[in-house]
Design a protein around this motif. Structure first.
Motif: not given
Ligand SMILES: *Cc1c(COP(=O)(O)O)cnc(C)c1O
Length: 398
Positions: A382-392
């Motif tokens: 399963v792939n998880l949210p991984s963008g800059i917005a999710a990181a922030n």
């Protein structure tokens, strides 16, 4: 004392995962999204102000130079997308109708499509769990089992086709084992290429992931680590190959001040200047993006470190991954869709791995070796949210 159910922990794992993600992203989260926080507006405006929006212009040259820097390559040829980059590369290498191109079945469909566009057939070989990329041992065994040298050319004795190249894929940004794969390809006298569409900014040892093989392709689609809207590139140390790619990708037009003369059936595959402008601004931020994404991966890694039977897909040994997409393997494939359902209903984008190529209708007759590891990964990942917005989001609320 009541017997302890062996099924209970599995059910709890998927429930726990869905709950964990919903609490980490209470307002939902995208899998990956573009971030424009640098010179994007200035450079694109410059294209509009000067009228240099199309396939010639200073930003294309600058973008290609920057790509050489970040991939450690001598030459870069920017294209309209990553699929076109791979198609052009295979054509430029003289791939012929009916040739076979070895690749993993665990990849985005573009890798296999590009082979077919070039007239070739994909031939699938299994992956390894440490990199999620092609397994050098499985490749060796497969070539040994079905390969036959005829007049210095490697043939598949089962299909009668020429085996022309191996394409390793850096899945979810993790560098595949390029040195070992290149060695096997070399031993059998075939070309090793790389699909590094997902691994810009990743390292194997001290070398960029896209430094592996005769040439590598990149993608700058909207969901990749850096984007040009749509775009791609071939990077290589072979200047003659780069010149051929540039010529073929620009309608194979002979250089002349006014005459329109073409010496081959070429392609209109070059990246427009306005997209390259976006790309220059994005590449300036690559280090920041990767650092941020690596911190998000660190956060996921520690969240899944407990005894929860969820296996975080970590970077391969001796590698630094850009963690383009974070991923976990859940213990029971039957639970996967329940996790996907719960999280997506709460607007947190979770995705399964791609349907492996050999299960797609257009590729299910292609030659293939045993794909047990591929099957297992595709069923449980399963792939998880991984963008800059999710990181922030998660790093700020820590
Ligand atoms: C994104 C991607 C490509 C290229 O895709 P385009 O959308 O054509 O730029 C190729 N291979 C893989 C593995 C990819 O993820």
């Amino acid at each position: 004392m009541p017997a302890i159910s062996t099924e209970l922990p599995t059910v709890r794992v998927s429930e726990w995962l869905a709950e964990f993600l919903v609490s980490a992203f209470p307002d939902g989260a995208a899998l990956h999204e573009p971030t424009f926080s640098g010179n994007e507006w200035n450079y694109v405006k410059d294209c509009l102000d000067t009228g240099w929006v199309s396939s010639v212009g200073g930003y294309v040259d600058r973008f290609e130079e920057m790509l050489c820097d970040v991939t450690g390559r001598e030459a870069a040829v920017a294209t309209v997308n990553g699929t076109a980059a791979m198609h052009l590369l295979l054509v430029a290498l003289g791939v012929r109708h009916g040739d076979e191109i070895i690749m993993p079945a665990l990849t985005f469909v573009a890798t296999a499509n590009a082979a077919v566009h070039a007239g070739a057939h994909p031939h699938f070989v299994d992956v390894e769990t440490t990199t999620l990329g092609l397994d050098p041992g499985a490749l060796e065994r497969r070539l040994h089992d079905i390969g036959e040298q005829r007049d210095g050319v490697l043939m598949n004795r089962e299909t009668g086709a020429r085996i022309r190249a191996v394409v390793g894929v850096d899945v979810f940004g993790h560098p595949c084992d390029a040195p070992a794969l290149a060695k096997v390809a070399d031993d059998f006298g075939i070309t090793y290429l790389q699909d590094s569409a997902e691994s810009l900014g990743s390292l194997r040892g001290s070398k960029p992931a896209a430094a592996g093989g005769l040439a590598a392709i990149l993608s700058f689609n909207g969901n990749k680590t850096v984007t040009t809207g749509g775009g791609g590139a071939v990077v290589t140390d072979d200047e003659a190959l780069a010149a051929r790619l540039r010529h073929l990708g620009t309608t194979a037009k002979e250089p002349h001040r006014w005459a329109y003369r073409h010496d081959a059936t070429g392609y209109n595959y070059r990246l427009p200047n306005i997209n390259a402008a976006l790309g220059c601004a994005q590449l300036e931020q690559l280090d920041c993006f990767v650092a941020r994404k690596r911190r998000l991966a660190e956060w996921y890694r520690s969240a899944f470190a407990g005894p929860k039977h969820i296996q975080f897909v970590d970077e391969p040994p001796a590698c630094e991954s850009n963690f383009w997409l974070n991923a976990v393997l859940i213990p029971d494939a039957a639970e996967r869709d329940a996790v996907l359902e719960r999280a997506n209903t709460a607007r947190t984008q979770l995705r399964p791995a791609w349907e492996p190529m050999h299960r797609l209708p257009m590729f299910n007759n292609c030659a293939r070796g045993e794909l047990a590891v591929t099957e297992d990964i595709c069923n449980r990942l399963v792939n998880l949210p991984s963008g800059i917005a999710a990181a922030n989001l998660v790093l700020e609320t820590q």
